[in-house]
Motif scaffolding. Sequence first.
Motif, PDB file in Angstrom:
ATOM      1  N   LEU A 380       0.836  -1.209   0.000  1.00 35.48           N
ATOM      2  CA  LEU A 380       0.000   0.000   0.000  1.00 35.48           C
ATOM      3  C   LEU A 380       0.865   1.250   0.000  1.00 35.48           C
ATOM      4  O   LEU A 380       1.895   1.311   0.666  1.00 35.48           O
ATOM      5  CB  LEU A 380      -0.910   0.012   1.229  1.00 35.48           C
ATOM      6  CG  LEU A 380      -1.951  -1.111   1.340  1.00 35.48           C
ATOM      7  CD1 LEU A 380      -2.764  -0.960   2.610  1.00 35.48           C
ATOM      8  CD2 LEU A 380      -2.861  -1.113   0.118  1.00 35.48           C
ATOM      9  N   LEU A 381       0.406   2.255  -0.730  1.00 31.35           N
ATOM     10  CA  LEU A 381       1.117   3.531  -0.790  1.00 31.35           C
ATOM     11  C   LEU A 381       0.611   4.511   0.251  1.00 31.35           C
ATOM     12  O   LEU A 381       1.349   5.371   0.731  1.00 31.35           O
ATOM     13  CB  LEU A 381       0.899   4.148  -2.165  1.00 31.35           C
ATOM     14  CG  LEU A 381       1.655   3.457  -3.283  1.00 31.35           C
ATOM     15  CD1 LEU A 381       0.916   3.615  -4.582  1.00 31.35           C
ATOM     16  CD2 LEU A 381       3.045   4.029  -3.364  1.00 31.35           C
ATOM     17  N   ASN A 382      -0.667   4.397   0.517  1.00 27.01           N
ATOM     18  CA  ASN A 382      -1.369   5.292   1.414  1.00 27.01           C
ATOM     19  C   ASN A 382      -0.640   5.534   2.754  1.00 27.01           C
ATOM     20  O   ASN A 382      -0.447   6.695   3.152  1.00 27.01           O
ATOM     21  CB  ASN A 382      -2.752   4.649   1.595  1.00 27.01           C
ATOM     22  CG  ASN A 382      -3.700   5.499   2.335  1.00 27.01           C
ATOM     23  OD1 ASN A 382      -3.459   6.678   2.528  1.00 27.01           O
ATOM     24  ND2 ASN A 382      -4.776   4.899   2.775  1.00 27.01           N
ATOM     25  N   LEU A 384       2.461   5.381   3.338  1.00 24.54           N
ATOM     26  CA  LEU A 384       3.692   6.107   3.040  1.00 24.54           C
ATOM     27  C   LEU A 384       3.403   7.590   2.820  1.00 24.54           C
ATOM     28  O   LEU A 384       4.194   8.462   3.177  1.00 24.54           O
ATOM     29  CB  LEU A 384       4.285   5.501   1.771  1.00 24.54           C
ATOM     30  CG  LEU A 384       5.762   5.602   1.541  1.00 24.54           C
ATOM     31  CD1 LEU A 384       6.508   5.004   2.700  1.00 24.54           C
ATOM     32  CD2 LEU A 384       6.117   4.861   0.265  1.00 24.54           C
TER      33      LEU A 384
END
Lengths: 412, 412
Positions: A380-382, A384
């Motif tokens: 997941l990027l969220n 980060l």
Amino acid sequence: MNDFFKLISPSDFVALFTDFAPLESEMVAVGTARGRILAEELVSSEALPPFSRSTMDGYAVRAADTFGCSESETALLTVIGEIAMGASGQALSLRPGQAARIWTGGELPQKADAVVMVEYTQPFDEETVAIFRPVAPGENVIRSGEDYAPGTAILDRGSCLRPQDLGVLSGLGITSVPVYCRPRVAILSTGDELVPADQTPPPGKIRDINSTTLAALVEETGGIALVHGICGDDFDRMLAVCTEALNDADVLLLSGGSSVGQRDFTQRVFAAMPGNQMLVHGVSVRPGKPTILARQGNKALFGLPGHVASALVVFHCFVRPLLRQYSGLGATLGLRTVKAITAQQIPSVIGREDYVRVRLTPQDNGAPPLATPVYGKSGLLNPLVRADGLLPIGRDVEGLDKGVMSPVLLFP
Amino acid sequence: MNDFFKLISPSDFVALFTDFAPLESEMVAVGTARGRILAEELVSSEALPPFSRSTMDGYAVRAADTFGCSESETALLTVIGEIAMGASGQALSLRPGQAARIWTGGELPQKADAVVMVEYTQPFDEETVAIFRPVAPGENVIRSGEDYAPGTAILDRGSCLRPQDLGVLSGLGITSVPVYCRPRVAILSTGDELVPADQTPPPGKIRDINSTTLAALVEETGGIALVHGICGDDFDRMLAVCTEALNDADVLLLSGGSSVGQRDFTQRVFAAMPGNQMLVHGVSVRPGKPTILARQGNKALFGLPGHVASALVVFHCFVRPLLRQYSGLGATLGLRTVKAITAQQIPSVIGREDYVRVRLTPQDNGAPPLATPVYGKSGLLNPLVRADGLLPIGRDVEGLDKGVMSPVLLFP
């Protein structure tokens, strides 16, 4: 599909970089040198200022002529002229009892050794000024070479050039400087599932996120990003692309291959490149364990995890120190650290150095900020995007209690 | 030659900037947007990931088929195929008792809701796999839209774009973003005593230091520096040059004129420009008292001290907050602060906010660094080159004792 790698510790990993030499130097114009790293010590070849200058508007005098004067008993001096800004003050010479009108920055006349501020003077008649406060020799004067005498060291090798440093160089007539070349970093994403970010992915495919992220990380670290796009999982083609990319670069970042099979693939490609020496097959860090490092002469090849959250941690912890080493800054993280208080218990695993993404919340009353972990699957990027930095937890620590003071590495 | 100005306080000075509007926005490619400030909130128009993905190498399964299995009592599932990387997993559909080989990042088949790691499986025969650890629904899977669902806010207006933020945008197919325009800053040095930095000054003249320094400060703050060179002390010419320079810029920085006469000169030029409103005629700060601020619509004109050491302090304290306001970051200093311990007594004057240049020395045992003042006449550059930041001393404080904890503003 063997998952039993010999893991290297993060500190041993970074220690490898001291064997890499800083890059060659190049001359760049001072106007474009901000943030670059000096490759040589700079020494002044002239005096700054080039002449003795007044730091005040007033009268250039021989200080001895003012000794003992006061408001009740002024010193009367004959004004022999005015030193216009930019004119040579040395064209005038003061005899005892004489003064010259001068402005801030003006060159002192010959035999003058001090300046009386205009506030402490009064015109007496057309040719005479009354001084009512004495000055010491050197008062309100910057002597020739007082800032930088010829032969003085200006800046050390390895200095990161700041605006004021560039100002000094301009003052000394230095218009170009030797700096370490910026590391050239080739970036390649692997995986048959990837399409470029500007395309709409067909079923089963996703856009390439790592190329954009890694390129920005490289530029942020002072490197030059050379984005080579996406390479599918074909051994011969990958070998050819990697070889060509490294040809023109100091570093190759190959990202993708989070899976064991792909990791093996990257490793086989790196191992097949002539002159390559495999240095790292995994590091005891979380996230980022499947990182690979190979070396070809003074060049480095990284196999980075495919998940961008892991790749970013590996970049900050390992790629960044190498780019700094190439740039003449030494193999250091170079990330700012703040002390923060853990907002909750943070578990960790023995045997891995854990880099926990945290969000910092300022506290009132000047207390250190609170560090709250931003959890989420590593794909997941969220998390980060919501994080401000990384909280390292040592390999021999089982986790941190709530309320513990701990350093946090801030994202640059 | 009247030295009695009405001084404004530093905080009142900065408060003036809230009346200035952020600049217009422009669209820039994501690849060049690092460090730029978002001019609008960004909302996802699609799902990331676009499909449910495996986070492991293993077998996609219907979780219920694994419930209750163990090493002694494995679940036997029929393998109906392999989902190649980049292929559509949805082409397959699992019936009860079926599994599909899958790799990290692969798309789940229809009816699959979990992935069993390959480590917990064993081939049973050519068509069958034995599972010996159960998985919960959703395990080892990132659901479609789990990272960003359509309609989710991605980044707020005013966000400074970081590498990971740009990565997310790439993942969502956003290839350009609306950011505030970079402020255009015209830089002009005044003084008949100045020659360009690439010339050898004749007697009485010195090289222009401020243009280089201010241009680098502007770029460091995210602005675009437009260096206009040197203008002599001629009123009509100065008026024409200032008017032309501001025409193409958001801010004019006119430096020089440390002396009372030159300060008056700058003020008269600014006052003579049609549409200009004089806002500040001096600020209760040291160094930097003779700073001038005028406004023309949403544009600003600064008269900065001629001494670069003073001009740099004024830049950080006043120009920088305005550039940040224009950029959408708000009228803040935006300088990192560290707490340091004064290494010696630091005297100050009541009625002025003092910005003392200090050098920081790290201390062992994790104690805050020591802040040592780097004294020197304000015409000298050398102390500025040796300094790491500025230690502010409030206007009502007579100075700081040795050993006092005090915040230091770090040079960027």
